[in-house]
Enzyme design. Structure first.
Site, mmCIF file in Angstrom:
data_model
loop_
_atom_site.group_PDB
_atom_site.id
_atom_site.type_symbol
_atom_site.label_atom_id
_atom_site.label_comp_id
_atom_site.label_asym_id
_atom_site.label_seq_id
_atom_site.Cartn_x
_atom_site.Cartn_y
_atom_site.Cartn_z
ATOM 1 N N ASP A 31 -9.925 2.366 16.632
ATOM 2 C CA ASP A 31 -8.564 3.076 15.886
ATOM 3 C C ASP A 31 -7.775 1.889 15.471
ATOM 4 O OD1 ASP A 31 -6.490 4.157 15.227
ATOM 5 O OD2 ASP A 31 -5.891 5.272 17.056
ATOM 6 N N SER A 119 -7.491 -4.780 -4.282
ATOM 7 C CA SER A 119 -7.353 -3.792 -5.571
ATOM 8 C C SER A 119 -7.002 -4.384 -6.443
ATOM 9 C CB SER A 119 -7.142 -2.156 -5.049
ATOM 10 O OG SER A 119 -6.938 -1.457 -6.266
ATOM 11 N N TYR A 131 1.245 2.357 -3.049
ATOM 12 C CA TYR A 131 0.123 1.857 -3.084
ATOM 13 C C TYR A 131 -0.061 0.416 -3.791
ATOM 14 C CZ TYR A 131 -5.081 1.171 -4.598
ATOM 15 O OH TYR A 131 -6.204 0.678 -4.865
ATOM 16 N N LYS A 135 -1.207 -3.228 -1.870
ATOM 17 C CA LYS A 135 -2.219 -3.796 -2.450
ATOM 18 C C LYS A 135 -1.755 -5.546 -2.883
ATOM 19 C CE LYS A 135 -5.450 -1.072 -1.462
ATOM 20 N NZ LYS A 135 -6.428 -1.302 -0.285
ATOM 21 N N THR A 166 -18.134 5.314 -3.441
ATOM 22 C CA THR A 166 -18.406 5.608 -1.986
ATOM 23 C C THR A 166 -18.537 6.778 -1.715
ATOM 24 O OG1 THR A 166 -16.042 5.982 -1.533
ATOM 25 C CG2 THR A 166 -16.761 4.035 -1.265
#
Length: 283
Positions: A31, A119, A131, A135, A166
């Site tokens: 985790d 990314s 996001y 990144k 994926t």
């Protein structure tokens, strides 16, 4: 001939795939929202390998659902918890794992590579604010960690795959939502893995030339002569061929085939990319 420790969620499937390819894999469920579990994992790796850790690949990320569930919502209308959903198991966990990996590598003294899977969203706006900031911070983590690690023979890089097919992305039909051009340039996860394996076997050059920088998977694959699982070379998003494929994809497969065959695979210089894409901050 080395041993890999996989912390992914499809543990048995990954183990079978690695072993089918001739490798060794020890699947471990961790985790990454629990620092103590992460630390215990690195202690286990050190105990089982005599202290040797050659490469860490930071790839854990839990924010895909959060990104697409709120893709049409302005960032100021999202709850503050959206930031944590995007960047806790992702940016923060990359930093935590980098800390423990650096300790292990420096203790053993044989150097290594820390590779952060980032990314193109770190370079130009994609999806949403949380996001993109996350990144870009992953890229900065790789850059800032590189300088103090270099004297110890440890390289730190940020990896830019293309759009990756994926199982999760297929299930959520993410690539289709991003457009035909993205689908046409999609890579398998194996492509990045093959490039990372080549970099591990070329660690002196990686330390000297790549550490602290962004490494585009498709460009590194071309350098090493690596193809994807479909037997094809993939092209970088900054390649003229890649730009042409994305621009023409909406017209149909014949047009993308034409672009793949006739447009040269020559990359636009980063300085021009930055000039064209840099929206904020202004410098």
């Amino acid at each position: 001939g080395g041993k890999g420790f996989d912390e992914g969620c499809s543990l048995e499937a990954t183990k079978e795939a690695v072993e089918a390819a001739g490798g060794k894999c020890v699947p471990v469920r961790v985790d990454h929202g629990d620092d103590a579990e992460v630390e215990a994992f690195f202690e286990r790796v050190s105990a089982e390998t005599g202290g040797q850790l050659d490469m860490l690949v930071n790839n854990v990320y839990q924010g895909v659902d959060a990104v697409f569930a709120t893709s049409d919502t302005p960032f100021w209308e999202k709850p503050p918890a959206h930031w944590d959903a995007i960047n806790n198991v992702g940016l923060r966990s990359h930093y935590i794992a980098t800390v423990f990996a650096a300790r292990a590598m420096l203790r053993h003294g044989n150097g290594g590579i820390i590779a952060n899977i980032s990314s193109w969203g770190g370079f130009a706006p994609i999806f949403d604010v949380a996001y993109g900031v996350g990144k870009a911070a992953v890229d900065r983590l790789a850059a800032d960690a590189a300088k103090p690690l270099r004297p110890h023979g440890v390289a730190s890089v940020s990896m830019y795959p293309g759009a990756v097919k994926t199982e999760f992305m297929d299930k959520k039909r993410v690539l289709r939502r991003l457009g035909a051009g993205t689908v046409a340039l999609a890579e398998s996860p194996v492509y990045t893995g093959r490039v990372l394996a080549a970099m591990l076997g070329d660690r002196e050059r990686v330390l000297k030339e790549d550490s602290g920088k962004v490494v585009v998977v498709a460009e590194a694959a071309k350098r090493y002569g690596i193809v994807d699982v479909d037997g094809l070379y993939k092209v970088s998003f900054r390649s003229l061929r890649g730009v042409a494929v994305q621009a023409l994809a909406g017209k149909g497969k014949k047009w993308t085939a034409w672009a793949q065959r006739l447009v040269p695979d020559v990359c636009v210089p980063w300085i021009i990319m930055v000039w064209a894409a840099l929206v904020s901050p202004r410098m």
